[in-house]
Design an enzyme around this catalytic site. Structure first.
Site, PDB file in Angstrom:
ATOM      1  N   PHE A   1       0.983  -1.030   0.028  1.00 41.48           N
ATOM      2  CA  PHE A   1       0.011   0.008   0.189  1.00 41.48           C
ATOM      3  C   PHE A   1       0.884   1.419  -0.123  1.00 41.48           C
ATOM      4  O   PHE A   1       2.075   1.242   0.591  1.00 41.48           O
ATOM      5  CB  PHE A   1      -0.850   0.128   1.101  1.00 41.48           C
ATOM      6  N   ASP A   2       0.444   2.189  -0.808  1.00 41.08           N
ATOM      7  CA  ASP A   2       1.106   3.579  -0.470  1.00 41.08           C
ATOM      8  C   ASP A   2      -0.014   4.669  -0.679  1.00 41.08           C
ATOM      9  O   ASP A   2      -0.484   4.899  -1.765  1.00 41.08           O
ATOM     10  CB  ASP A   2       2.110   3.647  -2.008  1.00 41.08           C
ATOM     11  N   LYS A   3      -0.207   5.162   0.397  1.00 37.21           N
ATOM     12  CA  LYS A   3      -1.328   6.078   0.527  1.00 37.21           C
ATOM     13  C   LYS A   3      -0.654   7.571   0.663  1.00 37.21           C
ATOM     14  O   LYS A   3       0.218   7.841   1.969  1.00 37.21           O
ATOM     15  CB  LYS A   3      -2.167   5.894   1.591  1.00 37.21           C
ATOM     16  N   THR A   4      -0.288   8.329  -0.457  1.00 37.60           N
ATOM     17  CA  THR A   4       0.203   9.508  -0.479  1.00 37.60           C
ATOM     18  C   THR A   4      -0.491  10.597   0.519  1.00 37.60           C
ATOM     19  O   THR A   4      -1.552  10.864   0.170  1.00 37.60           O
ATOM     20  CB  THR A   4       0.581  10.226  -1.722  1.00 37.60           C
TER      21      THR A   4
ATOM     22  N   THR B   1       2.898   8.152   3.252  1.00 37.57           N
ATOM     23  CA  THR B   1       4.276   9.196   2.681  1.00 37.57           C
ATOM     24  C   THR B   1       4.123  10.345   2.426  1.00 37.57           C
ATOM     25  O   THR B   1       2.778  10.923   2.672  1.00 37.57           O
ATOM     26  CB  THR B   1       4.594   8.318   1.234  1.00 37.57           C
TER      27      THR B   1
END
Length: 223
Positions: free
Chosen positions: A91-94, A98
């Protein structure tokens, strides 16, 4: 599991069709057209007519279990069979995990000078890599605020050679622009900001430099 089940049925159908052909093909009293037709019917009957309905029912049941047990709501129901094949999920939730901003983290010093000659920095391997966060965390005391941009910029300027610093802040195509920002008392204020390539902007701000809005000269923020 469905495909494995269909392959098993297909193997049984091919075995049955082969047995029928082997025993009936040599019999001259039989109509070979009907024999071939029966073989085709045996093979095509592998896929039951209820299979699409059973798959839809399985997906619907899976949706109900996800909502009931784990409170997971699926907007693409027919992605559930594909999700069963996943063993790793990233998962990459800007903005939450991040940040969408670039930040100057370190600099690797060059191994050659401007004339092409080798530079002896007295460092081997990764020792020519200057990581600002690691150096500042070792040099600062716990009472110093690590979030002050001015202190970070001063530390970066003290750690880098002057030639390297001049290249980092001079080789860029940034410009200044005026933006309207909300001020105290509900008033609107005009603020000067850098605009251009995000990487160049991150390097400029990380080194503690900016561009004068009138002369367009690169200068220290404290200047």
């Amino acid at each position: 599991e469905t495909f494995l089940f269909l392959l098993l049925l297909l193997a049984c159908a091919l075995a049955s069709a082969g047995t029928v052909v082997q025993h009936a093909w040599g019999d001259v009293t039989r109509n070979r057209f009907k024999l071939v037709l029966h073989v085709v019917i045996i093979i095509t009957s592998v896929i039951p007519p209820e299979l699409p309905m059973e798959l839809s029912l399985a997906v619907t049941t899976s949706l109900g279990e996800l909502i009931k047990r784990y409170h997971v709501y699926c907007t693409e129901p027919f992605r559930i069979p594909l999700a069963g094949l996943v063993d790793t999920c990233c998962f990459d939730k800007t903005g939450t995990l991040t940040s969408d901003e670039l930040r100057l983290h370190g600099v690797r010093l060059p191994k050659v000078d401007v004339k092409g000659g080798a530079v002896d920095n007295g460092k081997d391997g990764d020792e020519d890599l200057i990581l600002f966060d690691a150096i500042l965390s070792r040099s600062k005391s716990p009472s110093v605020d690590d979030g002050v941009d001015a202190d970070f910029g001063n530390a970066v300027r003290s750690l880098l050679p002057r030639e390297t610093l001049r290249v980092m802040v001079g080789c860029q195509s940034l410009a200044t622009t005026h933006v309207f920002v909300p001020g105290p008392g509900g008033r609107t204020m005009v603020q000067t900001e850098l605009c251009g390539d995000p990487l160049e902007k991150a390097v400029m701000e990380g080194c503690g430099y900016t561009i004068h809005p009138k002369t367009e000269l690169v200068m220290e923020k404290s200047g």
